[in-house]
Design a protein around this motif. Structure first.
Motif, PDB file in Angstrom:
ATOM      1  N   LEU A 121       0.645  -1.079  -0.017  1.00 60.81           N
ATOM      2  CA  LEU A 121       0.043   0.011   0.086  1.00 60.81           C
ATOM      3  C   LEU A 121       0.906   1.340   0.026  1.00 60.81           C
ATOM      4  O   LEU A 121       1.524   1.551   0.934  1.00 60.81           O
ATOM      5  N   ASP A 122       1.112   1.863  -0.991  1.00 57.20           N
ATOM      6  CA  ASP A 122       1.736   3.053  -1.237  1.00 57.20           C
ATOM      7  C   ASP A 122       1.279   3.940  -2.375  1.00 57.20           C
ATOM      8  O   ASP A 122      -0.063   3.714  -2.951  1.00 57.20           O
ATOM      9  N   ALA A 123       1.903   5.063  -2.731  1.00 55.39           N
ATOM     10  CA  ALA A 123       1.204   6.116  -3.548  1.00 55.39           C
ATOM     11  C   ALA A 123       0.832   5.384  -4.933  1.00 55.39           C
ATOM     12  O   ALA A 123      -0.186   5.638  -5.755  1.00 55.39           O
TER      13      ALA A 123
ATOM     14  N   VAL B 112      -2.332   3.416  -4.798  1.00 55.44           N
ATOM     15  CA  VAL B 112      -3.330   4.196  -4.419  1.00 55.44           C
ATOM     16  C   VAL B 112      -3.655   5.120  -5.867  1.00 55.44           C
ATOM     17  O   VAL B 112      -5.067   5.104  -6.130  1.00 55.44           O
ATOM     18  N   GLN B 113      -2.665   5.201  -6.551  1.00 61.81           N
ATOM     19  CA  GLN B 113      -2.981   6.223  -7.949  1.00 61.81           C
ATOM     20  C   GLN B 113      -3.612   5.145  -8.700  1.00 61.81           C
ATOM     21  O   GLN B 113      -4.446   5.735  -9.564  1.00 61.81           O
TER      22      GLN B 113
ATOM     23  N   TYR C 221       1.448   9.089 -13.057  1.00 63.81           N
ATOM     24  CA  TYR C 221       0.956  10.140 -12.018  1.00 63.81           C
ATOM     25  C   TYR C 221      -0.067  11.110 -12.621  1.00 63.81           C
ATOM     26  O   TYR C 221      -0.538  11.752 -11.966  1.00 63.81           O
TER      27      TYR C 221
END
Lengths: 330, 295, 307, 238
Positions: free
Chosen positions: B74-76, B79-80, B211
């Protein structure tokens, strides 16, 4: 098929080769090559030469941290790398700390390899003294490397508190003598098949040092699979890594260097058949047999890559033939 | 206290902290500015325009849409990926298209379950939501690969979205989906996997197009503002690199003197040059106390 | 708080800790568990508008620890509590020690959440088996494999807990040890490797099918890939390099034709094109992650995760 | 009678071939091995969950540790128990009313991740920025060509090196220019730069492809070695 087929050209047949046929061809070629394996020459590159140089120039009383982050799934590349590394450490009598920062199974895989190599080395050289918990110690796995590596940086010794190897407190063993901070280590080698190297790069920072006249800007070194190679080369180029071994070719490079030594000019190398890379310091070879898994697989790698190149050429010829039939326009 | 120094403040080490703080400040400032402005420009990202087309195809064929948010924790990145999948799910939900979201991390699974149920709830299509469509397959990389391949082959997914941190399994997914003729949109933040997605997928997002995706799809001011800030941050990096190169070039131009050395038995006179460790840029980027620098 | 996050060396007593094995520690644990569960249940009654600030606070505090550590003066490696005094240094030491405590928290929480993933697996396959839907046999197989692995895994682990027993088991493995070995090393690990090696077949077929000279981009990609592969084949590299060095350069190591050595070409590409290209992509990705981290830390995003 | 190691290997070979069957097509054989694989993997995760993670990083720290002689080696910190209810909040994700609570543990994990990013960025990219600052004008013109960039005079910048450094910088800057999203590029020069950036990027990807192929083939070679040499040849033909 009973319906009359329209006449297909050679090119169309070429384009319609089913995947299964391709799979079969590849499998057969590799199986045959595995049986026919034979030694092939190799030309070491600077990253592997730096790796070998740093390990050989490091004073033998320094301790190396070996973080081994692979499991059997990348045995083909990583196992050969760890085997070569262990041979160098054992033959030079360097103490090391073995642990993993990725998979709970990684320490066991690594321990099996290390113990087998030590056994092999002892069979050749019965007077060799190299014992578990004296010369090397297995710590186990660190889950959540992100945070653990940060702890390595701030307080290396503390990260190992409470860890045991065969019921012995690891902090009391000789490899941990005088190791308080991460800079007390001689070198930090990461054998990896995953992104753990990125994590270490992002967390660890070493004070530059010099071993026998060879400057070492960062004590971190890596042995990685061919996949991570290109990204690791980026770190190597920014001097974030002191040495780098990439994939099977890298293993063969290291094995070649172990067997022949390294010289900085052709004149110096003429006497001892050493590998020549211009302007490098002279590094001795390692006595003893250095042919390992890398050299065993190297032949099959040649045939497989040759087959791939052939396949791409055939595919493109097929396309070109098809195009010329259609008048070259699509 | 006399010889004590703080590693992140002595000898120019503070520059790096100041720089990263400045980058973060840039991003925050442009977020707050963009809240007041509308219709900011974002360049076309063709991989994202293909999302609707891919879902449309799946709807025509009546087959499910498959999404995988990478295999990282679970990291950016995860999530992205889930933010992008929220958009995909919204479109799929409107067309009553079944979805399959396969995840490898239990924490990501929790977030995914929440986001997806939220999407259906906000669209007022709660009856179409099936909690089993979000699946935890395995937390072992290749067991996950085997499981997802099985799902692709058995359910004949018509559109697949692989976005996030992919590693070796990327090609297993992409080739398996290719073999059943699925339309594929893919992206990996792992640069090393991008060429394989390029070889096997229809549309690929490269590097930080990933991103930019959520800003591109949602046009939400916070995200667009952040994107503008990111561009300025990249400009800052470029400026530092160019400036540093110029300073280094100027400093290294010309020799500092001559020296006579023995080379293969002959004495040779040759020029000497400034050492890299004496350069201004080296002092800024490798801060260390004077005694270490002189070594 | 100092002693909570920077845990004291045993057997130093403070308000946060307790001596192992005493009833004190169990009572404290039980009481704290009750408090924790009460807090959890209490959260159910939080009104809607109070929810977001609670989540934001937790996220912010978690991130604040590392951000504060970054900007707080850091001590050199040589500093010890004996040779360094002063309030700033004390806090620096505290940060060093506290990392060991704060670090694993994410790890522990992720571990607790794993149950949720397993729950998902059990419901999907349990339902399929219970309702005898298509492929129920395979779902049953999955469940059986899961429990067999679980059973032998823990049986073997429990046997190894006693150090004397462990030494004996290392000599002659028990039935449980054998079974776990077979399941784990004999099957699970081998299947991992088998699945991984499948990629070679896929690469081969993808290359045959998709690598076509049809645009500038694909030609460049293909050409570089070829050079890279050739440079990895020692049996080609060594004779080729020798030919260049001996026949064309006539042994002169400064001759420009030496640049045509395969290893030189691939090294040149790697140094001057591949490295900066990847670095440029990573600069972008790095900034992307930094911005995303900032948005998550400060809960700036609406929609999606922090809605 | 064969020993345990033989049977273990034999089972491994069967599992390998079972998964390889997917190369032919998705059959019941593949489905069998796939589900067994998933089951074993999940089972192992649950074993490792306690034995490799929670026991050492949570339980032992919570209840403290005593060595063989009864001496306390680490004190117990009962507050660790609070992490349990926090972890349990994630399970509220299926609740219609209280699913927001699952965001608390998720928020903590993400917060801990996010807080590290600034420091992580510095350690990863600061040396890379420095490594990209290269002199672009030579300071010596003798000799003109130095293959492989090997320098004879310490710290000199040769013509070839300067040219290479220019190429390095052009690559870096043009690839970065491709990743600008919010500036509308109108000038033809800049459009050309971004196109050049994409092309140079493809060189990078090509190199990655070549290197990765090595790994993939090596892993297949290793499996073939396992099946045909380690198992078949050693057990039946030697």
């Amino acid at each position: 098929m009973s319906t009359p087929m329209p006449k297909t050209s050679f090119a169309e047949k070429l384009m319609a080769v089913p995947s299964r046929a391709l799979y079969l061809v590849l499998a057969i070629v590799i199986i045959i090559s595995v049986f026919l394996s034979r030694p092939l020459p190799n030309q070491p590159n600077p990253p592997a030469a730096d790796f070998y140089t740093a390990l050989m120039k490091m004073p033998a009383d320094k301790v190396v941290a070996v973080q081994s982050d692979f499991t059997n799934s990348t045995r083909g590349e990583s196992a050969g790398q760890l085997e070569a590394l262990t041979r160098i450490l054992v033959r030079r009598g360097i103490r090391f700390i073995l642990y993993a920062g990725a998979d709970p199974q990684a320490p066991t895989v690594a321990t099996n390899i290390v113990e087998r190599i030590i056994k092999e080395e002892k069979a050749v050289n019965p007077s060799l003294q190299y014992e578990r918990n004296v010369h090397w110690v297995r710590v186990g796995n660190f889950t959540n490397l992100d945070n653990t590596a940060r702890l390595f940086q701030t307080n290396f010794r503390e990260a190992f508190r409470g860890r045991e190897d065969n019921g012995v407190d690891v902090l009391g063993t000789p490899p941990f003598e005088g190791i308080n901070t991460i800079n007390d280590l001689g070198l930090y080698v990461n054998v990896t098949a995953s992104s753990t190297l990125d994590v270490l790069i992002g967390r660890l920072q070493f004070t530059p040092t010099t071993y026998d006249g060879v400057p070492i800007r960062s004590k971190l070194m890596a042995m990685v699979t061919g996949v991570i190679g290109p990204e690791a080369v980026n770190y190597y180029k920014a001097q974030q890594l002191a040495g780098l071994v990439v994939g099977l070719n890298g293993t063969v490079e290291l094995e070649t260097l172990m067997g022949r030594g390294l010289e900085g000019s052709k004149e110096a190398a003429s006497a001892n058949n050493a590998v020549v890379i211009d302007g490098r310091p002279s590094v001795a070879k390692l006595e003893g047999n250095s042919v390992g898994r890398g050299s065993q697989y190297y032949f099959a790698l040649h045939t497989a890559m040759g087959l791939l190149i052939l396949a791409v050429i055939v595919g493109n010829v097929g396309t070109a033939l098809q195009k010329s039939k259609r008048g070259g326009k699509r | 206290m006399d010889n004590l120094y703080y590693t992140n403040y002595s000898y120019l080490a503070w520059v790096q902290i100041a720089f990263v703080m400045a980058l973060m400040a840039t991003i925050l400032v442009s977020i707050s500015i963009s809240k007041r402005r509308k219709n900011l420009y974002i360049r076309r990202i063709s991989g994202l325009n293909a999302i609707d087309e891919a879902i449309g195809r799946a709807t025509e064929m009546g087959k499910p849409v498959l999404m995988v948010p990478g295999i990282g924790g679970l990291d950016a990145i995860s999530v992205q990926a889930l933010n992008i999948f929220a958009y995909v799910t919204r479109t799929a939900a409107r067309f009553a298209n079944p979805i399959r979201l396969c995840v490898m991390d239990a924490a990501v699974y929790t977030v995914a379950q929440e986001i997806i149920s939220d999407v259906y709830r906000k669209e007022g299509l709660q009856e179409r939501y099936d909690p089993d469509s979000v699946r935890f397959v395995s937390d072992r990389q290749f067991a996950f690969a085997a499981g997802v391949s099985g799902i692709i082959l058995r359910e004949q997914t018509a559109a697949t979205f692989f976005m996030g941190a992919f590693f070796a399994e990327s090609l297993i997914f992409a080739e398996t989906a290719n073999s059943i003729g699925a339309i594929q949109v893919a992206s990996s933040t792992q640069t090393t996997q991008t060429p394989f997605f390029i070889a096997a997928c229809d549309y690929v997002l490269i590097g930080d197009e990933f991103y930019a995706a959520s800003a591109y799809l949602s046009r939400e001011p916070v995200l667009v503002g952040s994107l503008v800030g990111q561009d300025f941050a990249k400009l800052a990096i470029i400026s530092v690199v160019v400036l540093g190169s110029l300073v280094t070039t100027v400093q290294r131009r010309g020799s500092t003197g001559t020296e006579t050395v023995e080379v293969q038995g002959q004495s040779v006179t040759r020029p000497t040059f400034i050492k890299p460790s004496e350069l201004v840029m080296d002092k800024i980027f490798n801060p260390r106390p004077p005694e270490e620098a002189s070594k | 708080m100092m002693n909570l996050l920077a845990q004291a060396t045993a057997p130093e007593r403070n308000i946060w800790n307790a001596t192992p094995g005493t009833s004190e520690i169990w009572i404290k644990m039980a009481l704290l568990l009750v408090v924790g569960l009460a807090f959890m249940i209490g959260l159910v009654f939080v009104p809607t508008r109070g929810r977001r600030p609670i989540v934001m606070t937790f996220t912010f505090l978690a991130g604040l620890f590392y951000m504060a550590q970054l900007v707080w003066p850091q001590l050199p490696q040589a500093a010890t509590r004996e040779n360094t005094q002063g309030p700033v240094a004390q806090v620096s030491f505290w940060f060093q020690d506290a990392t060991a405590v704060v670090g694993p928290i994410a790890n522990i929480l992720t571990a607790f959440i794993l149950g949720l993933g397993i729950y998902s697996l059990l419901t999907i396959h349990g339902k399929r088996f219970a309702r005898l839907q298509k492929d129920w046999q395979f779902s049953l197989l999955l469940l059986v494999s899961l429990f067999v692995m679980l059973f032998f895994g823990y049986w073997d682990w429990i046997q190894g807990l006693n150090p004397e027993n462990a030494a004996k088991l290392a000599e002659t493995p028990s039935f449980a040890g054998r079974a776990k070995d077979l399941l784990f090393e004999g099957m699970l690990q081998v299947m991992d490797a088998a699945m991984f090696s499948l990629i070679a077949f896929f690469i081969f077929s993808a290359a045959y099918r998709a690598f076509r000279i049809r645009s500038v981009e694909s030609t460049i990609l293909l050409g570089t890939a070829f050079i890279m592969m050739l440079s990895l084949m020692g049996a080609l590299v060594v004779p080729w390099n020798n030919f260049i060095q001996e026949s064309l350069a006539k042994g002169d190591s400064n001759a420009w034709v030496n640049f045509l050595r395969l290893t030189d070409i691939s090294a040149w590409l790697s140094d001057n094109i591949q490295t900066p290209a990847i670095r440029a992509v990573n600069f972008g990705v790095g900034i992307g992650a930094l911005a995303m981290g900032l948005r998550i830390w400060l809960s700036l995003e609406r929609g999606g995760v922090s809605a | 009678m064969r020993d345990f190691e033989f049977w273990k290997m034999a089972v491994g070979v069967i599992c390998t071939l079972g998964l390889y069957s997917v190369l032919y097509r998705e059959t019941k054989v593949y489905r069998f091995f796939e589900h067994m694989f998933l089951g074993l993997a999940a089972g192992f995760s649950l074993v490792a969950l306690w034995t490799e993670t929670l026991k050492s990083v949570w339980w032992d720290k919570m209840v403290g540790q005593v060595d063989a002689e009864g001496k306390v080696t680490s004190m117990g910190y009962p507050l660790y128990i609070l992490l349990l209810p926090i972890g349990l909040m994630a399970y509220f994700v299926f609740s219609k009313k209280s699913n927001w609570m699952s965001r608390i543990p998720i928020g903590i994990i993400l917060g801990l991740w996010a807080g590290q990013q600034a420091d992580n960025w510095i350690k990863t990219f600061w040396p890379q920025i420095y490594g990209s600052m290269k002199p672009i004008v030579p300071n010596t013109f003798d000799p003109i060509f130095v293959p492989g960039g090997a320098a004879n005079i310490p710290n000199a910048v040769y013509v070839t090196q300067a040219v290479n450094n220019v190429i390095f910088l052009v690559t870096l800057l043009s690839v970065m220019s491709y990743f600008f999203f919010s500036f509308e590029i109108k000038s033809r020069f800049l459009k050309g730069t971004t196109t050049l950036g994409r092309w140079l990027l493809m060189i990078g990807f090509g190199a990655i492809f070549g290197s990765t192929v090595m790994t993939r083939f090596t892993l297949l070679i290793d499996r073939m070695y396992f099946v045909f040499i380690e198992f078949l040849k050693t057990n039946f033909f030697s």
